[in-house]
Design an enzyme around this catalytic site. Structure first.
Site, PDB file in Angstrom:
ATOM      1  CG  HIS A  77       7.740 -86.256  40.541  1.00 12.33           C
ATOM      2  ND1 HIS A  77       6.882 -86.943  39.711  1.00 12.33           N
ATOM      3  CD2 HIS A  77       8.962 -86.806  40.342  1.00 12.33           C
ATOM      4  CE1 HIS A  77       7.566 -87.850  39.024  1.00 12.33           C
ATOM      5  NE2 HIS A  77       8.837 -87.799  39.398  1.00 12.33           N
ATOM      6  CB  CYS A  78      10.290 -87.010  45.896  1.00 11.08           C
ATOM      7  SG  CYS A  78       8.967 -87.154  47.098  1.00 11.08           S
ATOM      8  CB  THR A  88      10.761 -97.184  35.713  1.00 11.93           C
ATOM      9  OG1 THR A  88      12.037 -96.533  35.703  1.00 11.93           O
ATOM     10  CG2 THR A  88       9.706 -96.240  35.170  1.00 11.93           C
ATOM     11  NE  ARG A 123       5.980 -91.777  36.821  1.00  9.59           N
ATOM     12  CZ  ARG A 123       7.295 -91.668  36.892  1.00  9.59           C
ATOM     13  NH1 ARG A 123       8.030 -92.641  37.416  1.00  9.59           N
ATOM     14  NH2 ARG A 123       7.897 -90.573  36.469  1.00  9.59           N
ATOM     15  NE  ARG A 146      15.092 -90.896  29.078  1.00  7.51           N
ATOM     16  CZ  ARG A 146      14.948 -90.637  30.366  1.00  7.51           C
ATOM     17  NH1 ARG A 146      15.460 -91.426  31.271  1.00  7.51           N
ATOM     18  NH2 ARG A 146      14.273 -89.565  30.763  1.00  7.51           N
ATOM     19  CE1 TYR A 174       8.853 -87.681  32.171  1.00  8.88           C
ATOM     20  CE2 TYR A 174       9.810 -89.728  32.950  1.00  8.88           C
ATOM     21  CZ  TYR A 174       9.961 -88.411  32.546  1.00  8.88           C
ATOM     22  OH  TYR A 174      11.212 -87.841  32.511  1.00  8.88           O
ATOM     23  CG  ASP A 186      12.697 -86.137  39.324  1.00  7.38           C
ATOM     24  OD1 ASP A 186      11.976 -87.114  39.573  1.00  7.38           O
ATOM     25  OD2 ASP A 186      13.586 -86.161  38.450  1.00  7.38           O
ATOM     26  CG  ASN A 240      17.679 -92.644  34.454  1.00  6.90           C
ATOM     27  OD1 ASN A 240      18.520 -93.525  34.495  1.00  6.90           O
ATOM     28  ND2 ASN A 240      16.397 -92.873  34.647  1.00  6.90           N
TER      29      ASN A 240
HETATM   30  O1  0GZ Z   1      13.403 -89.072  33.308  1.00  7.09           O
HETATM   31  C1  0GZ Z   1      13.703 -90.031  34.047  1.00  7.09           C
HETATM   32  O2  0GZ Z   1      14.704 -90.758  33.873  1.00  7.09           O
HETATM   33  C2  0GZ Z   1      12.798 -90.367  35.157  1.00  7.09           C
HETATM   34  C3  0GZ Z   1      12.750 -91.690  35.593  1.00  7.09           C
HETATM   35  C4  0GZ Z   1      11.811 -92.037  36.530  1.00  7.09           C
HETATM   36  C5  0GZ Z   1      11.612 -93.425  36.919  1.00  7.09           C
HETATM   37  O3  0GZ Z   1      12.470 -94.240  36.595  1.00  7.09           O
HETATM   38  O4  0GZ Z   1      10.591 -93.693  37.540  1.00  7.09           O
HETATM   39  O5  0GZ Z   1      11.013 -91.107  37.088  1.00  7.09           O
HETATM   40  C6  0GZ Z   1      11.078 -89.783  36.727  1.00  7.09           C
HETATM   41  O6  0GZ Z   1      10.299 -88.995  37.285  1.00  7.09           O
HETATM   42  C7  0GZ Z   1      11.990 -89.407  35.739  1.00  7.09           C
END
Ligand code: 0GZ
Length: 303
Positions: free
Chosen positions: A28-29, A74, A121, A127, A154, A253, A258
């Site tokens: 996960h990265c 995201t 995903r 948020r 998620y 990660d 964030n």
């Molecule tokens: O908790 C988070 O802010 C977060 C955000 C994202 C993303 O914006 O994709 O991905 C992650 O794995 C964790």
């Protein structure tokens, strides 16, 4: 403009003292941009500092990892260009999880598969994304099932009761990001985490035991040589690893979007692993055998 207060990832991570097993996968990265080449999506909820594929691969080598699984962030919405660019320049050492819309074409799915994408995903963290209707997600799941892909989900622990029937109805394996974000101030033997464990036990679900730095409340942070970091998260992660040794994945990660409190030293995040997977057998499954089964089922040979 970068989101105010954005923390840059840790510079000059230490060399881990824990030696990763040969072939270990960071499952996960992310890559962010670079924005000049791969602009962020208009609907994004944050604007990060650029984090390029070269910087990611440098970290991989520094930590002693062999492979990466890149997860679409995201901030790039459903434009997978930066992710695909990283995959095709990874010499077969990266696979990916994309974000697609229900109207994605078969040609686009085939192109993503060819580049190394093996999942999509679905994000329910409010948020980070606007809500996507479940109907659209069902359509996407039906489209990717024939490709042998999975869905990465998620969500926050408090939302699992509302979501779990929908998750169970999806026709593909599921991979849970960041352990389903348990509230680690609660009892790891209590009802909320038990509900999560029951959900995993009853379905075709894999779990990423990642992000102690995100889930922790009492720390201490993985900084300044601290090799007993995030003690409050350990009982949760260790329970999952010991109960589902063949369905757990680990990831850095990086570059840790964030985070507001601190940026972890990624070398110390590697040193955290033996606390959650205490035996060589558990480590081999978590870091090599499980991610290889899910992302490189054809074996080690390069594409
Ligand atoms: O908790 C988070 O802010 C977060 C955000 C994202 C993303 O914006 O994709 O991905 C992650 O794995 C964790």
């Amino acid at each position: 403009m970068v989101t105010p207060g954005w923390l840059h990832w840790f510079q000059g991570p230490t060399e881990p003292t824990f030696t990763l097993p040969e072939g270990a996968v960071d499952a996960h990265c992310h890559v962010f941009g670079p924005a000049a080449e791969f602009p962020f999506a208009p609907e994004r909820k944050y604007t990060p500092v650029d984090a390029s594929k070269e910087q990611l691969f440098e970290l991989r080598d520094h930590l002693g990892l062999a492979r990466n699984v890149l997860v679409q962030a995201t901030c790039h919405g459903a434009d997978n260009s930066a992710l695909v660019d990283a995959l095709v320049h990874s010499d077969g050492r990266a696979r990916g999880v994309a974000t697609v819309r229900a109207d994605v074409t078969d040609e686009e799915l085939a192109r993503l598969h060819e580049a190394g994408v093996r999942g999509v995903r679905f994000n329910f963290v409010k948020r980070l994304v606007d809500v996507t209707p479940t109907e659209a997600l069902e359509q996407i799941a039906a489209r990717i099932a024939p490709l042998g892909w999975h869905v990465v989900i998620y969500f926050e622990a408090v939302d699992l009761p509302d979501l779990k029937d929908f998750f169970a109805s999806l026709p593909v394996p599921l991979v849970v990001d960041h352990m389903g974000r348990p509230d680690v101030t609660k009892d790891p033997d209590g009802p909320e985490f038990a509900e999560f464990l029951d959900f995993v036990a009853a379905n075709d679900v894999w779990v990423k035991v990642s992000c102690p730095e995100r889930l922790t409340v009492s720390g201490p942070p993985a900084l300044d040589g601290e090799r007993h970091a995030y003690a409050d998260v350990v009982p949760f992660a260790r329970t999952v690893v010991e109960r589902f040794p063949d369905r757990v994945l680990w990831g850095t990660d990086w570059p840790h979007p964030n985070l507001e409190d601190h940026m972890p030293d990624d070398g110390l995040l590697v040193d955290h692993i033996p606390h959650i997977a205490p035996t060589p057998e558990l480590q081999q499954a978590l870091l090599v055998d499980n991610p290889m089964r899910l992302y490189w089922p054809e074996g080690e040979h390069r594409a």
